[in-house]
Design a protein around this motif. Structure first.
Motif, PDB file in Angstrom:
ATOM      1  N   ALA A   1      -3.447  86.254 -55.256  1.00  0.00           N
ATOM      2  CA  ALA A   1      -2.027  85.930 -55.148  1.00  0.00           C
ATOM      3  C   ALA A   1      -1.550  86.051 -53.706  1.00  0.00           C
ATOM      4  N   GLY A   2      -2.076  87.051 -52.983  1.00  0.00           N
ATOM      5  CA  GLY A   2      -1.596  87.272 -51.628  1.00  0.00           C
ATOM      6  C   GLY A   2      -2.225  86.346 -50.594  1.00  0.00           C
ATOM      7  N   LEU A   3      -3.508  86.033 -50.770  1.00  0.00           N
ATOM      8  CA  LEU A   3      -4.226  85.354 -49.688  1.00  0.00           C
ATOM      9  C   LEU A   3      -4.362  83.848 -49.852  1.00  0.00           C
ATOM     10  N   VAL A   4      -4.381  83.347 -51.083  1.00  0.00           N
ATOM     11  CA  VAL A   4      -4.598  81.907 -51.249  1.00  0.00           C
ATOM     12  C   VAL A   4      -3.523  81.070 -50.544  1.00  0.00           C
ATOM     13  N   PRO A   5      -2.210  81.418 -50.678  1.00  0.00           N
ATOM     14  CA  PRO A   5      -1.204  80.639 -49.936  1.00  0.00           C
ATOM     15  C   PRO A   5      -1.410  80.733 -48.429  1.00  0.00           C
ATOM     16  N   LEU A   6      -1.818  81.915 -47.951  1.00  0.00           N
ATOM     17  CA  LEU A   6      -2.043  82.104 -46.520  1.00  0.00           C
ATOM     18  C   LEU A   6      -3.177  81.206 -46.031  1.00  0.00           C
ATOM     19  N   ILE A   7      -4.271  81.180 -46.797  1.00  0.00           N
ATOM     20  CA  ILE A   7      -5.408  80.334 -46.422  1.00  0.00           C
ATOM     21  C   ILE A   7      -4.982  78.870 -46.429  1.00  0.00           C
ATOM     22  N   ALA A   8      -4.206  78.488 -47.468  1.00  0.00           N
ATOM     23  CA  ALA A   8      -3.744  77.097 -47.553  1.00  0.00           C
ATOM     24  C   ALA A   8      -2.876  76.758 -46.343  1.00  0.00           C
TER      25      ALA A   8
END
Lengths: 255, 278
Positions: free
Chosen positions: B119-126
């Motif tokens: 939840a925390g990192l996937v948007p950041l990676i995107a």
């Protein structure tokens, strides 16, 4: 060690899957659970082995597992669940490693269970080299390696063709006659149920309730293909299930 | 893919009493290994360019003569300059790509295993995936200095994002029934991760590495073009600014060979690690 299912009900969200199941699983007996598709028989098996929590009721363990039992409640899965990157031997040692059994002690156990399932020559084969029936025998020997108190078998022969199924049923009967084990055997195949079950539990369609428990007194080793009494029992079971199966077939699936 | 292996059988051989062979129509759509076709296409193309440039069909301003490019390459080799350019480039590639791939696999596994990390990192990676990493080079120069560390950082950063995405996708695709099996035999969490999840995710991780290492080579050249004395990128930049097409093509060829080398290394790793696949 006996198991007792005490008033088990289970829901997935709003949907009732199982309703008020009470069942005793005595040591040394094979209990077959049959029922129309979607009646929750595989769910019931997952509840018995602790892979899922029942919404209501509980699974009770009466007495303690026999000494030396490494994994008292052990599953055998329909799709074998062998690690494709490990050899036959490696797949069995996988379940021993974690319980601190390594080296020659593990090798002894592996040799023993492989000889009991007639797989000694295939010790170093990879799963991709084996036929479906052999894969399931590897899974059976993996289960035997941890000396289970109760074997939980989830449609173990359903992925196999009918000849292989006959052969494996004979194998299971031989294993049981040589050293009786306790098993809960889930299947949709009534022939397997009458060949292997000491008692057969018939579930209704969803929500699954126990409709009837049929006891079979014929010893396992005497139940050959074409036995009149077995044919009669299978017919009785089918009569019990027929309407349920037809109704279940017409239901819409809203999962 | 769809090579048609047979001609349709016509009705001519309809000999006695309306009897005829059933036409075969099951050909094609089965990729087969044809070992030398790749090499033949490659040499035919080079041969065509060689003949066309020598005969004047293609002017020497459009493309250099392949044999002269080869002679320039031999000259570079004999002068010892080849290694002077290649060694720093390869070491930058190894250091940068190892940092990026290691971090990427680590973070990818965390995302695959823990909902919180997902939840925390996937948007950041995107959000950081589409940034052209070359645009950040000035920033890396300020942070890490003009020397090697800024180049490592650029390559590592560029390798990192595609590796993360490939890794958590691979972890998601591990057969759940195998994990369920592990739990049913009371395996510890760490055993399930190292003995079931990681080997199961390995095919996906390796095919992700193919992509990320190609990106690493692109970024290596970009980093060297922006400030390096030696390196394939510096060599290409120098040749380009002098419009020395032979040397430019030598540089480009070396990069291609580097790419093929990296890809065949991964092929070797796949053969060793994934020999259990059908």
């Amino acid at each position: 060690m006996d198991l007792k299912l005490d008033n088990i009900s289970h829901f997935y969200g709003e949907m009732e899957i199982l309703r008020a199941i009470n069942l005793d699983i005595p040591a040394g007996k094979v209990i077959c659970i049959v029922g129309p598709s979607g009646c929750g028989k595989s769910t019931l098996l997952r509840l018995i082995g602790g892979l899922e929590r029942p919404t209501r009721g509980e699974v009770l363990q009466l007495g303690s597992p026999p000494p030396g039992s490494i994994n008292p409640l052990t599953y055998i899965f329909q799709d074998f669940a062998l690690l494709p990157w490990r050899t036959v031997e490696g797949n069995i040692s996988l379940v021993l490693e974690d319980h601190g059994i390594k080296g020659s002690q593990a090798a002894d156990i592996i040799s023993d269970v492989l000889s009991r399932t007639r797989l000694t020559d295939f010790r170093r084969a990879l799963p991709k080299q084996l036929s479906g029936g052999m894969k399931q025998r590897v899974a059976i020997s993996r289960a035997l390696a941890v000396k289970p108190a109760v074997m939980l078998m989830d449609e173990p022969l359903s992925a196999l063709d009918s000849q292989t199924r006959e052969l494996l049923m004979d194998d299971l009967v031989n294993l049981w006659t040589n050293e009786p084990f306790t098993a809960v055997y889930v299947t949709h195949n009534l022939n397997e149920a009458v060949r292997l079950g000491h008692s057969i539990v018939v579930l209704s369609r969803r929500p699954g309730e126990i409709r009837e428990i049929v006891e079979l007194d014929i010893p396992l080793e005497g139940r050959k293909m074409g036995n009149i009494e077995l044919e009669r029992q299978q017919q009785l079971l089918w009569n019990l299930m027929r309407e349920e199966a037809m109704a279940a077939d017409k239901e819409l699936i809203n999962v | 893919m769809s090579d048609i292996a047979s001609k349709p059988i016509t009705g001519e051989n309809a000999s006695p009493a309306g009897q005829k062979t059933v036409a075969f129509r099951g050909g094609g759509f089965a990729p087969q290994s044809r070992r030398w076709v790749g090499a033949i296409v490659f040499f035919a193309l080079i041969g065509f360019v060689e003949i066309a440039t020598r005969s004047g069909f293609i002017t020497s301003l459009t493309l250099p003569i392949p044999s002269e490019v080869f002679a320039t390459f031999i000259g570079l080799w004999e002068s010892g300059l080849l290694w002077k350019h290649l060694v720093p480039s390869v070491s930058r590639l190894i250091v940068g790509a190892s940092i990026g791939a290691t971090l990427g696999i680590g973070i990818g596994i965390l995302i695959g295993l823990f909902s919180l990390a997902r939840a925390g990192l996937v948007p950041l990676i995107a959000a950081i995936f589409p940034i052209p990493k070359i645009a950040l080079l000035p920033l890396f120069v300020i942070w890490f200095g003009i020397d090697e560390p800024s180049k490592y950082a650029l390559i590592a950063f560029g390798t990192f994002t595609p590796t993360v995405v490939a890794t958590y996708g691979a972890v998601d695709n591990v057969d759940r029934t195998l994990i369920r099996m592990g739990q049913s035999f009371s395996l510890s969490w760490i055993s399930i991760v190292t003995k079931i999840v990681l080997p199961g995710a390995m095919p996906g991780i390796l095919s992700g590495l193919r992509v990320s290492l190609a990106i690493a080579i692109i970024l290596l050249v970009a980093a060297e073009m922006l400030g390096a004395e030696y390196g394939i990128g510096a060599y290409i930049l120098e040749a380009g600014s002098l419009y020395d097409l032979e040397r430019l093509f030598v540089g480009v060829t070396i990069l291609s060979i580097l790419g093929v080398g990296v890809s065949s290394l991964i092929g070797l790793a796949e053969n060793r690690l994934l020999n259990w696949r059908i």
